[in-house]
Design an enzyme around this catalytic site. Sequence first.
Site, short mmCIF file in Angstrom:
data_model
loop_
_atom_site.label_atom_id
_atom_site.label_comp_id
_atom_site.label_asym_id
_atom_site.label_seq_id
_atom_site.Cartn_x
_atom_site.Cartn_y
_atom_site.Cartn_z
N LYS A 154 -12.52 -5.65 -15.50
CA LYS A 154 -11.48 -6.30 -14.76
C LYS A 154 -10.08 -5.79 -15.08
CE LYS A 154 -13.90 -10.75 -15.27
NZ LYS A 154 -13.78 -12.09 -15.90
N GLY A 155 -9.92 -5.28 -16.29
CA GLY A 155 -8.58 -5.07 -16.84
C GLY A 155 -7.63 -4.25 -16.00
N GLU B 126 -7.86 3.19 -15.60
CA GLU B 126 -8.15 2.25 -16.69
C GLU B 126 -6.87 1.56 -17.12
OE1 GLU B 126 -10.37 0.83 -18.27
OE2 GLU B 126 -12.16 2.04 -18.58
N ASP B 127 -6.99 0.35 -17.61
CA ASP B 127 -5.84 -0.29 -18.22
C ASP B 127 -5.60 0.24 -19.63
OD1 ASP B 127 -8.31 -1.45 -18.80
OD2 ASP B 127 -7.44 -3.38 -19.34
N ASP C 83 -9.33 2.88 -25.70
CA ASP C 83 -9.25 2.52 -27.11
C ASP C 83 -10.26 3.40 -27.86
OD1 ASP C 83 -8.54 1.09 -29.37
OD2 ASP C 83 -9.59 -0.73 -28.82
N PHE D 199 -3.53 -5.25 -30.90
CA PHE D 199 -4.40 -5.58 -29.78
C PHE D 199 -3.46 -6.09 -28.70
CE2 PHE D 199 -6.99 -8.34 -27.18
CZ PHE D 199 -8.17 -7.63 -27.07
N VAL D 200 -3.64 -5.61 -27.47
CA VAL D 200 -2.65 -5.92 -26.44
C VAL D 200 -3.23 -6.80 -25.33
CG1 VAL D 200 -1.12 -3.96 -26.79
CG2 VAL D 200 -3.17 -3.67 -25.40
N ASP E 70 -6.79 -8.81 -21.45
CA ASP E 70 -7.12 -10.17 -21.88
C ASP E 70 -7.47 -10.27 -23.36
OD1 ASP E 70 -9.69 -8.80 -21.62
OD2 ASP E 70 -10.57 -10.79 -21.92
N ARG F 150 -4.27 -12.42 -18.92
CA ARG F 150 -4.20 -11.33 -17.94
C ARG F 150 -3.01 -11.51 -17.00
NH1 ARG F 150 -9.22 -8.53 -18.14
NH2 ARG F 150 -11.03 -9.83 -18.55
C1 PRP Z 1 -11.36 -3.03 -21.88
C2 PRP Z 1 -10.52 -2.12 -21.02
C3 PRP Z 1 -11.24 -0.82 -21.07
C4 PRP Z 1 -11.99 -0.87 -22.38
C5 PRP Z 1 -11.39 0.07 -23.35
O1 PRP Z 1 -12.36 -3.59 -21.06
O2 PRP Z 1 -10.39 -2.61 -19.72
O3 PRP Z 1 -12.16 -0.71 -19.99
O4 PRP Z 1 -11.93 -2.20 -22.86
O5 PRP Z 1 -12.02 0.00 -24.60
P1 PRP Z 1 -12.79 1.21 -25.27
O6 PRP Z 1 -11.98 2.47 -25.06
O7 PRP Z 1 -12.85 0.81 -26.72
O8 PRP Z 1 -14.15 1.29 -24.67
P2 PRP Z 1 -13.15 -4.91 -21.44
O9 PRP Z 1 -14.54 -4.54 -21.80
O10 PRP Z 1 -12.35 -5.72 -22.40
O11 PRP Z 1 -13.32 -5.67 -20.09
P3 PRP Z 1 -12.23 -6.12 -19.04
O12 PRP Z 1 -11.71 -4.86 -18.39
O13 PRP Z 1 -13.02 -6.98 -18.11
O14 PRP Z 1 -11.15 -6.87 -19.75
#
Ligand code: PRP
Length: 180
Positions: A45-46, A102-103, A106, A155-156, A162, A168
């Site tokens: 979703k991010g 991507e948002d 990490d 952590f952002v 979220d 969000r």
């Molecule tokens: C978050 C974000 C990225 C991912 C990055 O998604 O949107 O897709 O984590 O992390 P990584 O590089 O360690 O894999 P999340 O799984 O939290 O789901 P969301 O997008 O629904 O918030």
Amino acid sequence: MPNDHEPALTPLWTSQEIAVRVTLIAEEIDRDYSDTAPVLIGALKGAFIFLADLMRKIQTPVEVEFMRVSSYESGTESSGEVQVDWGPTGDAIGGRHIIVVEDIIDTGITTTAVVEYLKQFAPSSIRICTLLDRPERRIVEIEPDYTGFNFSDYFVVGYGLDLDQKYRQLPGIHGLATNT
Ligand code: PRP
């Protein structure tokens, strides 16, 4: 106001600062895709707020698709496991130029899984655009082609990001101090 149940948030980037950066990324994309219409793939979703703002700043015709990927368990730590719940198929992206939006990147595990999923439909090219990059946390080697901000230490949350599905809706991006 923060209380015993709500962590303190440190403002990192305002909505105005984000908007400036998003416009610059859109200009980069316009330069790179002046003669072809790419397909933006939003990783839900991010990424949905970033994608919506970015798309409206891009002048080049673009199309949009979405993917649902889950990577984080509850809290601030990644589970290390990624699941592609659903995403576009060959009809939408086969032979097309793709930009994964991507948002945040990490550990890189999620974006790598997204790219691997998309590759099976033989797009002409795949580039990666992320608003936030936290390279020192990388577990899987992956390098975005377009980046809004690099950061560490936090952590952002906010602007689509979220903590346990909260925050969000914040217009800016805020940090939660963490030792990880
Ligand atoms: C978050 C974000 C990225 C991912 C990055 O998604 O949107 O897709 O984590 O992390 P990584 O590089 O360690 O894999 P999340 O799984 O939290 O789901 P969301 O997008 O629904 O918030």
